[in-house]
Write a protein that holds these residues in place. Sequence first.
Motif, PDB file in Angstrom:
ATOM      1  N   ASN A 171       0.859  -1.185   0.000  1.00 50.15           N
ATOM      2  CA  ASN A 171       0.000   0.000   0.000  1.00 50.15           C
ATOM      3  C   ASN A 171       0.894   1.234   0.000  1.00 50.15           C
ATOM      4  O   ASN A 171       1.569   1.531   0.980  1.00 50.15           O
ATOM      5  CB  ASN A 171      -0.896  -0.025   1.245  1.00 50.15           C
ATOM      6  CG  ASN A 171      -1.845   1.160   1.300  1.00 50.15           C
ATOM      7  OD1 ASN A 171      -1.742   2.101   0.516  1.00 50.15           O
ATOM      8  ND2 ASN A 171      -2.781   1.120   2.232  1.00 50.15           N
ATOM      9  N   THR A 172       0.901   1.980  -1.100  1.00 46.87           N
ATOM     10  CA  THR A 172       1.779   3.144  -1.232  1.00 46.87           C
ATOM     11  C   THR A 172       1.024   4.468  -1.133  1.00 46.87           C
ATOM     12  O   THR A 172       1.595   5.522  -1.389  1.00 46.87           O
ATOM     13  CB  THR A 172       2.521   3.105  -2.581  1.00 46.87           C
ATOM     14  OG1 THR A 172       1.560   3.163  -3.649  1.00 46.87           O
ATOM     15  CG2 THR A 172       3.345   1.832  -2.713  1.00 46.87           C
ATOM     16  N   ARG A 173      -0.226   4.435  -0.719  1.00 43.78           N
ATOM     17  CA  ARG A 173      -1.005   5.675  -0.664  1.00 43.78           C
ATOM     18  C   ARG A 173      -0.564   6.540   0.510  1.00 43.78           C
ATOM     19  O   ARG A 173      -0.418   6.058   1.640  1.00 43.78           O
ATOM     20  CB  ARG A 173      -2.497   5.348  -0.539  1.00 43.78           C
ATOM     21  CG  ARG A 173      -3.110   4.790  -1.829  1.00 43.78           C
ATOM     22  CD  ARG A 173      -4.532   4.356  -1.626  1.00 43.78           C
ATOM     23  NE  ARG A 173      -4.601   3.180  -0.733  1.00 43.78           N
ATOM     24  CZ  ARG A 173      -5.727   2.575  -0.402  1.00 43.78           C
ATOM     25  NH1 ARG A 173      -6.883   3.016  -0.851  1.00 43.78           N
ATOM     26  NH2 ARG A 173      -5.699   1.514   0.386  1.00 43.78           N
ATOM     27  N   THR A 174      -0.367   7.813   0.240  1.00 42.47           N
ATOM     28  CA  THR A 174      -0.001   8.761   1.283  1.00 42.47           C
ATOM     29  C   THR A 174      -0.758  10.065   1.086  1.00 42.47           C
ATOM     30  O   THR A 174      -1.165  10.404  -0.033  1.00 42.47           O
ATOM     31  CB  THR A 174       1.510   9.088   1.262  1.00 42.47           C
ATOM     32  OG1 THR A 174       1.852   9.624  -0.029  1.00 42.47           O
ATOM     33  CG2 THR A 174       2.346   7.860   1.562  1.00 42.47           C
ATOM     34  N   HIS A 175      -0.953  10.789   2.178  1.00 40.00           N
ATOM     35  CA  HIS A 175      -1.504  12.138   2.123  1.00 40.00           C
ATOM     36  C   HIS A 175      -0.348  13.128   2.039  1.00 40.00           C
ATOM     37  O   HIS A 175       0.799  12.788   2.341  1.00 40.00           O
ATOM     38  CB  HIS A 175      -2.350  12.412   3.372  1.00 40.00           C
ATOM     39  CG  HIS A 175      -3.567  11.549   3.477  1.00 40.00           C
ATOM     40  ND1 HIS A 175      -4.620  11.640   2.594  1.00 40.00           N
ATOM     41  CD2 HIS A 175      -3.905  10.566   4.364  1.00 40.00           C
ATOM     42  CE1 HIS A 175      -5.555  10.769   2.922  1.00 40.00           C
ATOM     43  NE2 HIS A 175      -5.137  10.093   3.989  1.00 40.00           N
ATOM     44  N   PRO A 176      -0.627  14.372   1.614  1.00 40.09           N
ATOM     45  CA  PRO A 176       0.450  15.367   1.558  1.00 40.09           C
ATOM     46  C   PRO A 176       1.190  15.473   2.896  1.00 40.09           C
ATOM     47  O   PRO A 176       0.574  15.524   3.957  1.00 40.09           O
ATOM     48  CB  PRO A 176      -0.304  16.667   1.229  1.00 40.09           C
ATOM     49  CG  PRO A 176      -1.510  16.205   0.458  1.00 40.09           C
ATOM     50  CD  PRO A 176      -1.906  14.902   1.103  1.00 40.09           C
ATOM     51  N   GLY A 177       2.511  15.476   2.839  1.00 41.62           N
ATOM     52  CA  GLY A 177       3.321  15.564   4.044  1.00 41.62           C
ATOM     53  C   GLY A 177       3.756  14.218   4.579  1.00 41.62           C
ATOM     54  O   GLY A 177       4.748  14.132   5.327  1.00 41.62           O
ATOM     55  N   GLU A 178       3.028  13.152   4.237  1.00 44.15           N
ATOM     56  CA  GLU A 178       3.409  11.810   4.662  1.00 44.15           C
ATOM     57  C   GLU A 178       4.427  11.231   3.677  1.00 44.15           C
ATOM     58  O   GLU A 178       4.541  11.704   2.540  1.00 44.15           O
ATOM     59  CB  GLU A 178       2.179  10.909   4.731  1.00 44.15           C
ATOM     60  CG  GLU A 178       1.130  11.389   5.721  1.00 44.15           C
ATOM     61  CD  GLU A 178      -0.170  10.605   5.630  1.00 44.15           C
ATOM     62  OE1 GLU A 178      -0.975  10.686   6.582  1.00 44.15           O
ATOM     63  OE2 GLU A 178      -0.388   9.927   4.602  1.00 44.15           O
TER      64      GLU A 178
END
Length: 301
Positions: A171-178
């Motif tokens: 799972n490579t999903r990230t939010h901005p800043g992560e």
Amino acid sequence: MSDHPFTHLDVLESEAIHIMREVAAECANPALLFSGGKDSIVMLRLAEKAFRPGRFPFPLVHIDTEHNFPEVIEFRDRRAKELGERLIVCSMEDSIKKGRVVLRSADQSRNPFQSITLLDAISDHKFDACIGGARRDEEKARAKERIFSFRDEFGQWDPKNQRPELWDIYNTRTHPGENIRVFPISNWTELDVWEYIGREQLEVPHIYFAHRREVIRRGTGLLPVCHLVQPKDGEKVEEVMVRFRTVGDMSCTCPVESDAADIDAIVAETAMTRITERGATRMDDQTSDASMELRKKEGYF
């Protein structure tokens, strides 16, 4: 046809190449951490096999404490130039000048503060993934790490809140800043690394091989005499045949007594040792059982 039979190294290599390609496919702006040490040298070869004849889809990044062994820094710069890849050096001196890192003394180990410079580099360059050469056999905290290790917007790692990696699905999903730290050689051991270096005939800095060096016996380890390490009262400088199992900050990286002067001898010696690489050679890791885990929670590699 391959010139060697299919072995466990081929399995490990294939897994690592798959992980690197997954990063390139799924992440927008990754970076490959490259220090000039043996693990990151292996990572470079894996990247060559994953992406050549094209250019790497990421720059090489080194978080430089400015207290590294000069032989390793020379090797780092030369290897990046030979590959024709972009090398970004992020210096802890800049973090000190900005007041982001405050040291108690000029000779204090800078290793624990690398996370600050790394997090600043991630923010400045907007990296969403950093590929590193950490292995699970190095240290207890490393063994808790996932291959794709999620870090929150503060760069922190929570060992109790990690994403599952069933069937090698990441799972490579990230939010901005992560961001994500990725460790393609997680399932390798120190012995695997040296066997691979031997098989691939990879050059490594010569301080990995046995050589005579002035050292001080301090605590349970040896420290190399240099401008950062000088004898204290009662300590004696000795010239000993040693080699380094790992390379890092000169103020806390200990060589081990050894006469292993080539790859085959290092492989044989590594196969026999019962002391972990960092436990034997990183003085700052010996000060507390939880030191590495605490540093990782704060953003360390």
